[in-house]
Design a protein around this motif. Sequence first.
Motif, PDB file in Angstrom:
ATOM      1  N   ASP A   1       0.649  -1.227  -0.026  1.00  0.00           N
ATOM      2  CA  ASP A   1      -0.061  -0.109  -0.022  1.00  0.00           C
ATOM      3  C   ASP A   1       1.020   1.270  -0.082  1.00  0.00           C
ATOM      4  OD1 ASP A   1       0.804   0.398   2.569  1.00  0.00           O
ATOM      5  OD2 ASP A   1      -0.735  -0.382   3.377  1.00  0.00           O
ATOM      6  N   ASN A   2       0.012   2.490   0.176  1.00  0.00           N
ATOM      7  CA  ASN A   2       0.916   3.788   0.099  1.00  0.00           C
ATOM      8  C   ASN A   2       1.031   4.232   1.342  1.00  0.00           C
ATOM      9  OD1 ASN A   2      -1.628   4.575   0.271  1.00  0.00           O
ATOM     10  ND2 ASN A   2      -1.514   6.630  -0.933  1.00  0.00           N
ATOM     11  N   GLY A   3       1.040   3.804   2.235  1.00  0.00           N
ATOM     12  CA  GLY A   3       1.135   4.263   3.735  1.00  0.00           C
ATOM     13  C   GLY A   3       2.421   4.929   3.959  1.00  0.00           C
ATOM     14  N   THR A   4       2.789   5.674   5.079  1.00  0.00           N
ATOM     15  CA  THR A   4       3.940   6.145   5.269  1.00  0.00           C
ATOM     16  C   THR A   4       4.904   5.188   5.915  1.00  0.00           C
ATOM     17  OG1 THR A   4       3.054   6.858   7.402  1.00  0.00           O
ATOM     18  CG2 THR A   4       3.240   8.524   5.614  1.00  0.00           C
ATOM     19  N   ASP A   5       4.060   4.052   6.386  1.00  0.00           N
ATOM     20  CA  ASP A   5       4.764   2.912   6.878  1.00  0.00           C
ATOM     21  C   ASP A   5       4.193   1.804   5.985  1.00  0.00           C
ATOM     22  OD1 ASP A   5       6.341   1.060   7.945  1.00  0.00           O
ATOM     23  OD2 ASP A   5       5.242   0.841   9.932  1.00  0.00           O
ATOM     24  N   PRO A   6       4.643   1.634   4.679  1.00  0.00           N
ATOM     25  CA  PRO A   6       4.014   0.778   3.938  1.00  0.00           C
ATOM     26  C   PRO A   6       3.783  -0.699   4.349  1.00  0.00           C
ATOM     27  CG  PRO A   6       5.800   1.930   2.756  1.00  0.00           C
ATOM     28  CD  PRO A   6       6.125   2.414   4.217  1.00  0.00           C
ATOM     29  N   GLN A   7       2.552  -1.155   4.277  1.00  0.00           N
ATOM     30  CA  GLN A   7       2.522  -2.312   4.556  1.00  0.00           C
ATOM     31  C   GLN A   7       2.173  -3.474   3.271  1.00  0.00           C
ATOM     32  OE1 GLN A   7       2.101  -3.699   7.870  1.00  0.00           O
ATOM     33  NE2 GLN A   7       2.799  -1.684   8.225  1.00  0.00           N
ATOM     34  N   SER A   8       2.913  -4.659   3.386  1.00  0.00           N
ATOM     35  CA  SER A   8       2.959  -5.466   2.332  1.00  0.00           C
ATOM     36  C   SER A   8       2.263  -6.832   2.503  1.00  0.00           C
ATOM     37  CB  SER A   8       4.352  -5.517   1.686  1.00  0.00           C
ATOM     38  OG  SER A   8       4.933  -4.497   1.165  1.00  0.00           O
ATOM     39  N   GLN A   9       1.755  -7.541   1.490  1.00  0.00           N
ATOM     40  CA  GLN A   9       1.160  -8.889   1.647  1.00  0.00           C
ATOM     41  C   GLN A   9       1.466  -9.491   0.342  1.00  0.00           C
ATOM     42  OE1 GLN A   9      -0.235 -10.058   4.075  1.00  0.00           O
ATOM     43  NE2 GLN A   9      -1.261 -12.079   3.098  1.00  0.00           N
ATOM     44  N   GLN A  10       2.234 -10.881   0.656  1.00  0.00           N
ATOM     45  CA  GLN A  10       2.124 -11.577  -0.297  1.00  0.00           C
ATOM     46  C   GLN A  10       1.098 -12.821  -0.610  1.00  0.00           C
ATOM     47  OE1 GLN A  10       6.167 -13.455  -1.488  1.00  0.00           O
ATOM     48  NE2 GLN A  10       5.361 -15.003  -0.686  1.00  0.00           N
ATOM     49  N   VAL A  11       0.456 -12.634  -1.809  1.00  0.00           N
ATOM     50  CA  VAL A  11      -0.726 -13.304  -2.136  1.00  0.00           C
ATOM     51  C   VAL A  11      -0.334 -14.513  -3.078  1.00  0.00           C
ATOM     52  CG1 VAL A  11      -2.300 -11.468  -1.643  1.00  0.00           C
ATOM     53  CG2 VAL A  11      -1.372 -11.697  -3.808  1.00  0.00           C
ATOM     54  N   GLN A  12      -1.056 -15.547  -3.351  1.00  0.00           N
ATOM     55  CA  GLN A  12      -0.769 -16.809  -3.935  1.00  0.00           C
ATOM     56  C   GLN A  12      -2.204 -17.084  -4.904  1.00  0.00           C
ATOM     57  OE1 GLN A  12      -0.175 -20.876  -2.451  1.00  0.00           O
ATOM     58  NE2 GLN A  12       2.071 -20.197  -2.977  1.00  0.00           N
ATOM     59  N   LEU A  13      -1.829 -16.846  -6.191  1.00  0.00           N
ATOM     60  CA  LEU A  13      -2.715 -16.997  -7.140  1.00  0.00           C
ATOM     61  C   LEU A  13      -2.618 -18.272  -7.632  1.00  0.00           C
ATOM     62  CD1 LEU A  13      -3.157 -13.561  -9.461  1.00  0.00           C
ATOM     63  CD2 LEU A  13      -4.514 -14.107  -7.345  1.00  0.00           C
ATOM     64  N   ARG A  14      -3.828 -19.241  -7.710  1.00  0.00           N
ATOM     65  CA  ARG A  14      -3.907 -20.278  -8.431  1.00  0.00           C
ATOM     66  C   ARG A  14      -4.419 -20.386  -9.831  1.00  0.00           C
ATOM     67  NH1 ARG A  14      -8.162 -24.303  -9.224  1.00  0.00           N
ATOM     68  NH2 ARG A  14      -7.312 -26.593  -9.246  1.00  0.00           N
ATOM     69  N   VAL A  15      -3.565 -20.613 -10.811  1.00  0.00           N
ATOM     70  CA  VAL A  15      -3.492 -20.210 -12.333  1.00  0.00           C
ATOM     71  C   VAL A  15      -3.372 -21.700 -12.829  1.00  0.00           C
ATOM     72  CG1 VAL A  15      -2.694 -19.246 -14.331  1.00  0.00           C
ATOM     73  CG2 VAL A  15      -2.356 -18.159 -11.990  1.00  0.00           C
ATOM     74  N   ILE A  16      -4.377 -21.945 -13.622  1.00  0.00           N
ATOM     75  CA  ILE A  16      -4.442 -23.429 -14.619  1.00  0.00           C
ATOM     76  C   ILE A  16      -3.837 -22.865 -15.956  1.00  0.00           C
ATOM     77  CG2 ILE A  16      -5.849 -24.882 -15.589  1.00  0.00           C
ATOM     78  CD1 ILE A  16      -7.876 -24.334 -13.373  1.00  0.00           C
ATOM     79  N   VAL A  17      -2.825 -23.762 -16.318  1.00  0.00           N
ATOM     80  CA  VAL A  17      -2.118 -23.723 -17.453  1.00  0.00           C
ATOM     81  C   VAL A  17      -2.470 -24.918 -18.231  1.00  0.00           C
ATOM     82  CG1 VAL A  17      -0.202 -23.316 -18.829  1.00  0.00           C
ATOM     83  CG2 VAL A  17      -0.214 -22.284 -16.730  1.00  0.00           C
ATOM     84  N   CYS A  18      -3.066 -24.927 -19.438  1.00  0.00           N
ATOM     85  CA  CYS A  18      -3.493 -25.857 -20.281  1.00  0.00           C
ATOM     86  C   CYS A  18      -3.254 -25.896 -21.921  1.00  0.00           C
ATOM     87  CB  CYS A  18      -5.069 -26.284 -19.821  1.00  0.00           C
ATOM     88  SG  CYS A  18      -6.218 -24.932 -20.283  1.00  0.00           S
ATOM     89  N   PRO A  19      -3.274 -26.947 -22.599  1.00  0.00           N
ATOM     90  CA  PRO A  19      -3.441 -26.874 -23.921  1.00  0.00           C
ATOM     91  C   PRO A  19      -4.855 -26.356 -24.363  1.00  0.00           C
ATOM     92  CG  PRO A  19      -3.291 -29.146 -23.246  1.00  0.00           C
ATOM     93  CD  PRO A  19      -3.125 -28.224 -22.204  1.00  0.00           C
ATOM     94  N   CYS A  20      -5.048 -25.534 -25.456  1.00  0.00           N
ATOM     95  CA  CYS A  20      -6.376 -25.247 -25.815  1.00  0.00           C
ATOM     96  C   CYS A  20      -6.885 -25.530 -27.069  1.00  0.00           C
ATOM     97  CB  CYS A  20      -6.205 -23.616 -25.475  1.00  0.00           C
ATOM     98  SG  CYS A  20      -6.190 -22.891 -23.881  1.00  0.00           S
ATOM     99  N   SER A  21      -8.043 -25.448 -27.347  1.00  0.00           N
ATOM    100  CA  SER A  21      -8.576 -25.341 -28.808  1.00  0.00           C
ATOM    101  C   SER A  21      -8.428 -24.290 -29.531  1.00  0.00           C
ATOM    102  CB  SER A  21     -10.216 -25.782 -28.554  1.00  0.00           C
ATOM    103  OG  SER A  21     -10.704 -24.844 -28.157  1.00  0.00           O
ATOM    104  N   THR A  22      -8.800 -24.319 -30.690  1.00  0.00           N
ATOM    105  CA  THR A  22      -8.601 -22.957 -31.430  1.00  0.00           C
ATOM    106  C   THR A  22      -9.580 -21.892 -31.165  1.00  0.00           C
ATOM    107  OG1 THR A  22     -10.305 -23.812 -32.978  1.00  0.00           O
ATOM    108  CG2 THR A  22      -8.112 -24.379 -33.730  1.00  0.00           C
ATOM    109  N   ARG A  23     -10.637 -22.199 -30.337  1.00  0.00           N
ATOM    110  CA  ARG A  23     -11.336 -20.989 -29.572  1.00  0.00           C
ATOM    111  C   ARG A  23     -10.896 -20.568 -28.384  1.00  0.00           C
ATOM    112  NH1 ARG A  23     -17.539 -22.460 -31.190  1.00  0.00           N
ATOM    113  NH2 ARG A  23     -17.471 -22.538 -33.418  1.00  0.00           N
ATOM    114  N   GLY A  24      -9.539 -21.043 -27.842  1.00  0.00           N
ATOM    115  CA  GLY A  24      -9.222 -20.630 -26.692  1.00  0.00           C
ATOM    116  C   GLY A  24      -9.778 -21.280 -25.434  1.00  0.00           C
ATOM    117  N   HIS A  25     -10.482 -22.475 -25.591  1.00  0.00           N
ATOM    118  CA  HIS A  25     -11.151 -23.336 -24.268  1.00  0.00           C
ATOM    119  C   HIS A  25     -10.023 -24.314 -23.891  1.00  0.00           C
ATOM    120  CE1 HIS A  25     -14.904 -21.631 -25.089  1.00  0.00           C
ATOM    121  NE2 HIS A  25     -14.993 -22.034 -26.354  1.00  0.00           N
TER     122      HIS A  25
END
Length: 200
Positions: free
Chosen positions: A116-140
């Motif tokens: 954040d933008n505080g005078t004493d900045p606070q940070s948080q590490q988040v973890q996003l669950r992302v699926i990576v896969c082969p796709c069809s021509t339409r992107g499915h």
Amino acid sequence: MQVVAMDRDDGGLSATADVTIRLLQAGNNIPCNNGPVGNTNSHFCTPRLEKQRLLIRACDRGSAGHSAPFTFRLPDDAALRRHWRVTALNGTHAYLSMAVHYIQAAVHHVRILITDNGTDPQSQQVQLRVIVCPCSTRGHCKVEVDRMEGMPTVASALGIILGTLGAIGLILIIVFCRLAHSKPAKTGDTPDTIPLRNTA
């Protein structure tokens, strides 16, 4: 605030004091992540498709002076930075995208550091669950279908076929053997040597 202290004895002695409390960094909470924003792709195609990205949003339950604008960045991890890229959109949103053309198809957990933008900045590490896969021509996303319960495997199907053929072969052998033993025995007599039946 004013604090009063009183004696429990019958004398009823008391004392009053003024107490001043100063709040510093009021409402400066650790940033939070609301996850991917709706109507954006929940997966990434590999090989990478053009303009494919995931919109993420940060929040802070603190006061306005200690929240947005947020900064988004990847941790100091060479492998993570080689595969992924974070691009800020505005003070509360950022895009996550693939930095390389190909990433192994799997479920990946991408770590993002939000400050954040505080005078004493606070940070948080988040973890996003992302699926990576082969796709069809339409992107499915193409997902492998698990074997249905009760469906035979190749080995069991082959065993059933071989067992059935073996049973049929055994039955045919038994039938031919019985036919061979049920035929009358051949003799050396010819029709010319068989005496005629006396009809008289």
